[in-house]
Design an enzyme around this catalytic site. Sequence first.
Site, PDB file in Angstrom:
ATOM      1  N   CYS A  66       0.874  -1.174   0.000  1.00  0.00           N
ATOM      2  CA  CYS A  66       0.000   0.000   0.000  1.00  0.00           C
ATOM      3  C   CYS A  66       0.911   1.223   0.000  1.00  0.00           C
ATOM      4  O   CYS A  66       2.120   1.094  -0.181  1.00  0.00           O
ATOM      5  CB  CYS A  66      -0.997   0.001   1.162  1.00  0.00           C
ATOM      6  SG  CYS A  66      -0.347   0.329   2.810  1.00  0.00           S
ATOM      7  N   GLY A  67       0.367   2.397   0.192  1.00  0.00           N
ATOM      8  CA  GLY A  67       1.181   3.611   0.115  1.00  0.00           C
ATOM      9  C   GLY A  67       2.337   3.619   1.101  1.00  0.00           C
ATOM     10  O   GLY A  67       3.492   3.772   0.720  1.00  0.00           O
ATOM     11  N   GLY A  69       2.605   1.065   3.603  1.00  0.00           N
ATOM     12  CA  GLY A  69       2.811  -0.305   4.066  1.00  0.00           C
ATOM     13  C   GLY A  69       2.143  -0.557   5.405  1.00  0.00           C
ATOM     14  O   GLY A  69       1.819  -1.686   5.740  1.00  0.00           O
ATOM     15  N   VAL A  70       1.909   0.492   6.168  1.00  0.00           N
ATOM     16  CA  VAL A  70       1.381   0.344   7.526  1.00  0.00           C
ATOM     17  C   VAL A  70      -0.029  -0.238   7.519  1.00  0.00           C
ATOM     18  O   VAL A  70      -0.330  -1.183   8.250  1.00  0.00           O
ATOM     19  CB  VAL A  70       1.419   1.689   8.284  1.00  0.00           C
ATOM     20  CG1 VAL A  70       0.757   1.564   9.649  1.00  0.00           C
ATOM     21  CG2 VAL A  70       2.853   2.169   8.433  1.00  0.00           C
ATOM     22  N   GLY A  71      -0.913   0.321   6.712  1.00  0.00           N
ATOM     23  CA  GLY A  71      -2.306  -0.124   6.726  1.00  0.00           C
ATOM     24  C   GLY A  71      -2.477  -1.595   6.413  1.00  0.00           C
ATOM     25  O   GLY A  71      -3.139  -2.325   7.152  1.00  0.00           O
ATOM     26  N   HIS A  99      13.796 -15.723  11.742  1.00  0.00           N
ATOM     27  CA  HIS A  99      13.521 -15.724  13.183  1.00  0.00           C
ATOM     28  C   HIS A  99      12.038 -15.849  13.511  1.00  0.00           C
ATOM     29  O   HIS A  99      11.689 -16.366  14.578  1.00  0.00           O
ATOM     30  CB  HIS A  99      14.055 -14.449  13.831  1.00  0.00           C
ATOM     31  CG  HIS A  99      15.535 -14.339  13.785  1.00  0.00           C
ATOM     32  ND1 HIS A  99      16.221 -13.426  14.548  1.00  0.00           N
ATOM     33  CD2 HIS A  99      16.477 -14.992  13.076  1.00  0.00           C
ATOM     34  CE1 HIS A  99      17.514 -13.520  14.313  1.00  0.00           C
ATOM     35  NE2 HIS A  99      17.697 -14.472  13.413  1.00  0.00           N
ATOM     36  N   ARG A 110       5.219   4.319  -1.355  1.00  0.00           N
ATOM     37  CA  ARG A 110       5.686   5.704  -1.271  1.00  0.00           C
ATOM     38  C   ARG A 110       6.993   5.803  -0.493  1.00  0.00           C
ATOM     39  O   ARG A 110       7.521   6.895  -0.312  1.00  0.00           O
ATOM     40  CB  ARG A 110       4.613   6.572  -0.626  1.00  0.00           C
ATOM     41  CG  ARG A 110       3.347   6.666  -1.468  1.00  0.00           C
ATOM     42  CD  ARG A 110       2.272   7.489  -0.800  1.00  0.00           C
ATOM     43  NE  ARG A 110       1.101   7.563  -1.665  1.00  0.00           N
ATOM     44  CZ  ARG A 110      -0.152   7.434  -1.235  1.00  0.00           C
ATOM     45  NH1 ARG A 110      -0.392   7.232   0.051  1.00  0.00           N
ATOM     46  NH2 ARG A 110      -1.145   7.518  -2.083  1.00  0.00           N
ATOM     47  N   ARG A 135      15.783 -21.225  20.435  1.00  0.00           N
ATOM     48  CA  ARG A 135      15.270 -19.896  20.802  1.00  0.00           C
ATOM     49  C   ARG A 135      14.259 -19.379  19.786  1.00  0.00           C
ATOM     50  O   ARG A 135      13.281 -18.749  20.153  1.00  0.00           O
ATOM     51  CB  ARG A 135      16.410 -18.895  20.982  1.00  0.00           C
ATOM     52  CG  ARG A 135      17.211 -18.621  19.730  1.00  0.00           C
ATOM     53  CD  ARG A 135      18.401 -17.715  20.016  1.00  0.00           C
ATOM     54  NE  ARG A 135      19.230 -17.639  18.831  1.00  0.00           N
ATOM     55  CZ  ARG A 135      19.782 -16.518  18.396  1.00  0.00           C
ATOM     56  NH1 ARG A 135      19.606 -15.400  19.050  1.00  0.00           N
ATOM     57  NH2 ARG A 135      20.522 -16.536  17.319  1.00  0.00           N
ATOM     58  N   ARG A 139      10.237 -18.896  20.678  1.00  0.00           N
ATOM     59  CA  ARG A 139       9.581 -17.595  20.474  1.00  0.00           C
ATOM     60  C   ARG A 139       8.412 -17.710  19.502  1.00  0.00           C
ATOM     61  O   ARG A 139       7.357 -17.104  19.710  1.00  0.00           O
ATOM     62  CB  ARG A 139      10.601 -16.566  19.982  1.00  0.00           C
ATOM     63  CG  ARG A 139      11.640 -16.245  21.036  1.00  0.00           C
ATOM     64  CD  ARG A 139      12.787 -15.458  20.457  1.00  0.00           C
ATOM     65  NE  ARG A 139      13.849 -15.294  21.452  1.00  0.00           N
ATOM     66  CZ  ARG A 139      15.085 -14.960  21.160  1.00  0.00           C
ATOM     67  NH1 ARG A 139      15.456 -14.753  19.906  1.00  0.00           N
ATOM     68  NH2 ARG A 139      15.983 -14.819  22.120  1.00  0.00           N
TER      69      ARG A 139
END
Length: 160
Positions: A66-67, A69-71, A99, A110, A135, A139
């Site tokens: 997306c613009g 990447g967060v959404g 990992h 963007r 490990r 995790r």
Amino acid sequence: MKLVIAADHAGFPLKEDVRAYLETKGHEVVDLGAYTGDQPDDYPDFAEKLGEAILAGVAKKGVLICGSGVGVCVAANKIPGIRAGMCHDTYSAHQGVEHDDMNVIVLGARIVGTALANELVDSFLAAKFISNEERFTRRYNKVLAIEARYQCGDGSNSKA
């Protein structure tokens, strides 16, 4: 390798570039949209399509754009079984797989250009989960336990 790829309108141009690049490298790429960059749309729809495709076995890994990447990253990680990581450097792109068994790489159209996006996807696809190191397995199992605690039988992802 067979992959799924999706983006909203803001990520459409980079999706097209990355899809074409992956195909030249011999990968089979299933394009889940958007199919144009000139129609406003909603990023959660594409994150969900991609996540559902992975869970259905269409492919084991995906590329989501997306613009910023967060959404799409936030939306994709709401789907149990999806481990999406936003990557703007090659270390994170391979380390997230090695990992954390990341199965979706998220790119901000963007934020990164085509050349870097191609390097990031190469790094992501070349990496393997390091399951023989206690490990990382420990995790990873804790992450799966958190997911199971918050997953409700009604398909929602809420304890409330």
